[in-house]
Write a protein that holds these residues in place. Structure first.
Motif, mmCIF file in Angstrom:
data_model
loop_
_atom_site.group_PDB
_atom_site.id
_atom_site.type_symbol
_atom_site.label_atom_id
_atom_site.label_comp_id
_atom_site.label_asym_id
_atom_site.label_seq_id
_atom_site.Cartn_x
_atom_site.Cartn_y
_atom_site.Cartn_z
ATOM 1 N N ILE A 1 2.385 -11.012 14.252
ATOM 2 C CA ILE A 1 1.564 -11.762 15.319
ATOM 3 C C ILE A 1 2.221 -12.654 15.989
ATOM 4 C CG2 ILE A 1 -1.009 -12.475 15.519
ATOM 5 C CD1 ILE A 1 -0.767 -9.572 14.299
ATOM 6 N N SER A 2 2.188 -12.878 17.250
ATOM 7 C CA SER A 2 2.993 -13.889 17.888
ATOM 8 C C SER A 2 2.087 -14.211 18.962
ATOM 9 C CB SER A 2 4.444 -13.462 18.313
ATOM 10 O OG SER A 2 5.157 -14.107 18.968
ATOM 11 N N SER A 3 1.935 -15.794 19.116
ATOM 12 C CA SER A 3 1.449 -16.235 20.301
ATOM 13 C C SER A 3 0.032 -15.504 20.664
ATOM 14 C CB SER A 3 2.319 -16.522 21.387
ATOM 15 O OG SER A 3 3.481 -17.215 21.199
ATOM 16 N N SER A 4 -0.675 -15.332 19.539
ATOM 17 C CA SER A 4 -1.823 -14.521 19.698
ATOM 18 C C SER A 4 -3.058 -15.111 19.070
ATOM 19 C CB SER A 4 -1.771 -13.153 19.236
ATOM 20 O OG SER A 4 -0.790 -12.577 19.944
ATOM 21 N N TYR A 5 -4.202 -14.586 19.438
ATOM 22 C CA TYR A 5 -5.551 -15.067 18.900
ATOM 23 C C TYR A 5 -6.207 -13.795 18.291
ATOM 24 C CZ TYR A 5 -10.494 -16.627 18.108
ATOM 25 O OH TYR A 5 -11.815 -16.803 18.041
ATOM 26 N N ILE A 6 -6.615 -13.772 16.817
ATOM 27 C CA ILE A 6 -7.287 -12.937 16.331
ATOM 28 C C ILE A 6 -8.700 -13.353 15.850
ATOM 29 C CG2 ILE A 6 -7.556 -11.396 14.358
ATOM 30 C CD1 ILE A 6 -4.248 -10.969 14.332
ATOM 31 N N GLY A 7 -9.682 -13.145 16.570
ATOM 32 C CA GLY A 7 -11.140 -13.689 16.128
ATOM 33 C C GLY A 7 -11.895 -12.735 15.014
ATOM 34 N N PRO A 8 -13.051 -13.443 14.721
ATOM 35 C CA PRO A 8 -13.747 -12.981 13.675
ATOM 36 C C PRO A 8 -13.855 -11.298 13.598
ATOM 37 C CG PRO A 8 -14.615 -14.905 14.418
ATOM 38 C CD PRO A 8 -13.704 -14.263 15.273
ATOM 39 N N TYR A 9 -13.928 -10.496 12.381
ATOM 40 C CA TYR A 9 -14.405 -9.392 12.362
ATOM 41 C C TYR A 9 -13.325 -8.312 13.028
ATOM 42 C CZ TYR A 9 -18.746 -11.832 10.982
ATOM 43 O OH TYR A 9 -19.535 -12.602 10.647
ATOM 44 N N THR A 10 -12.078 -8.721 12.742
ATOM 45 C CA THR A 10 -10.825 -7.801 13.196
ATOM 46 C C THR A 10 -10.092 -7.440 12.092
ATOM 47 O OG1 THR A 10 -10.988 -9.375 15.245
ATOM 48 C CG2 THR A 10 -9.182 -7.885 14.807
ATOM 49 N N SER A 11 -9.827 -5.987 11.958
ATOM 50 C CA SER A 11 -8.796 -5.472 11.236
ATOM 51 C C SER A 11 -7.658 -4.808 12.096
ATOM 52 C CB SER A 11 -9.404 -4.233 10.584
ATOM 53 O OG SER A 11 -10.557 -4.537 9.681
ATOM 54 N N ILE A 12 -6.397 -5.661 11.764
ATOM 55 C CA ILE A 12 -5.033 -4.940 12.176
ATOM 56 C C ILE A 12 -4.289 -4.144 11.409
ATOM 57 C CG2 ILE A 12 -2.982 -5.967 13.441
ATOM 58 C CD1 ILE A 12 -5.556 -6.748 14.964
ATOM 59 N N GLY A 13 -3.992 -3.035 11.613
ATOM 60 C CA GLY A 13 -3.563 -2.206 10.514
ATOM 61 C C GLY A 13 -1.780 -2.598 10.090
ATOM 62 N N ALA A 14 -1.224 -1.768 9.561
ATOM 63 C CA ALA A 14 -0.069 -1.917 9.223
ATOM 64 C C ALA A 14 0.961 -1.726 10.327
ATOM 65 C CB ALA A 14 0.393 -1.174 7.904
#
Length: 355
Positions: free
Chosen positions: A281-294
């Protein structure tokens, strides 16, 4: 007591994702939905499980194996076509023998598991026990009608004009009496052997049929909104744990699970959220209720209230929300002029673009 898990079907409401993957293996909080069901069965004290499989049998077998990782002993039962839930019972006769059993639809999700249902059935003398919950759109489900004392007086499968808002949840318990019922019924107008018809046959022929209400959250994950809602519910309860690497320019807040090998650089993650193993994850925003896989890559991207499956990349795209991104997908910012959208989209996809 045994368990019969249904993991066939086409998953048409989740296309195009289910063209290449079994719907039961779509992940919620980075864990396949089917795994939650198998764990619920084990936690209810059941260890002998038959899994009915169809076109995606290879995937299901690869994901579950012999069941030992779940503390289960798994037998696979092939179904040549999706011919109805009662047909699954019919073809599982040899596996089930003369034991009572729980039938669990592999695309159903119950937060509180099924231990209460199984315990209520054991020793009850019932021939069938159905699990009920109130829903806003009962026309999409099997529907039960109860009498003044709570007894079941009617069952309908996906009625155009439902007589109640009580949906039949995809978990049932049966005595061996159901085997006579599934042999006695005929296919419905849909060409399927309906389990509701088998239960009605039991009721009409002196069988003892009772209901049991869901004590917690339940969803059938057949639609996008259901997947995202299940993801939200599970993420609400995750234990925060940073097992990957987060640099000093990043901000992590709330319930956030970062799995081993993941790298977070110059980014903001606001939980509840999970970042899968070996993702970057680079220079990014991950907000609530988010699943990022492998093994995913996010660069200069904004994502929230979404599920991103493994091996996908999102680069230079802001404002992604309420989205389900499949495996090995690339979402990137178009370059050059004019300022247009460039898409290559498969059949049955849904894309919303703000003009």
């Amino acid at each position: 007591m045994k368990a019969l898990v249904l993991a066939g079907g086409k998953g048409s409401r989740l296309r195009p994702l289910t063209y290449t993957s079994a719907k039961q293996l779509v992940p919620v909080a980075n864990k396949p939905v089917l795994y939650y069901g198998l764990e619920a069965i084990r936690d209810a004290g059941i260890h002998s499980v038959g899994i009915v499989v169809g076109d995606t049998a290879h995937e299901i077998r690869e994901a579950v194996g012999d069941g030992s990782r779940f503390g289960l002993d798994v037998t696979y039962i092939p179904q040549e076509a999706p011919l109805g839930l009662a047909h699954c019972v019919l073809i599982a006769r040899e596996f089930l023998g003369d034991e009572p059993f729980v039938m669990y639809l592999g695309d159903n999700f119950l937060v509180d598991g099924i231990a209460g249902l199984v315990e209520a059935f054991r020793g009850s003398g019932n021939d069938a026990q159905i699990l009920l919950t109130r829903v806003a759109e009962p026309q999409f489900y099997g529907v039960a009608e109860l009498g003044p004392d709570g007894e079941i007086v009617g069952l309908e499968e996906k009625p155009e004009h439902p007589r109640s808002d009580l949906a039949i949840v995809g978990v049932y318990t049966f005595s061996p009496a159901v085997h006579e019922a599934v042999r006695a019924i005929t296919p419905s107008a849909r060409g399927e052997l309906e389990i509701t018809d088998a239960i009605k046959w039991l009721m009409d022929n002196g069988g003892r049929v009772r209901s049991h209400f869901v004590s917690g959250y339940w969803k059938d994950i057949g639609r996008l909104q259901d997947m995202l809602e299940c993801n939200r519910i599970v993420l609400e309860a995750i234990e925060p744990n940073v097992r990957g690497t987060v640099d000093g320019f990043s901000e992590i807040s709330g319930r956030v699970l970062i799995e081993p090998g993941a790298l977070v650089e110059n980014s903001v993650i606001r939980g509840p959220a999970v970042v899968g193993a070996d993702s970057k994850i680079s220079s990014s925003y991950i907000g609530p209720y988010t699943s990022i896989g492998a093994r995913c890559v996010l660069e200069n991207a904004d994502v929230q209230y979404s599920i991103v499956l493994e091996d996908s990349a999102i680069r230079g795209v802001p404002g992604l929300t309420y989205s389900l991104i499949g495996r090995n997908v690339e979402v990137s910012r178009a370059r050059g002029v004019p300022n247009t959208h460039q898409l290559m989209v498969g059949d049955h996809s849904r894309i919303q673009v703000r003009a």
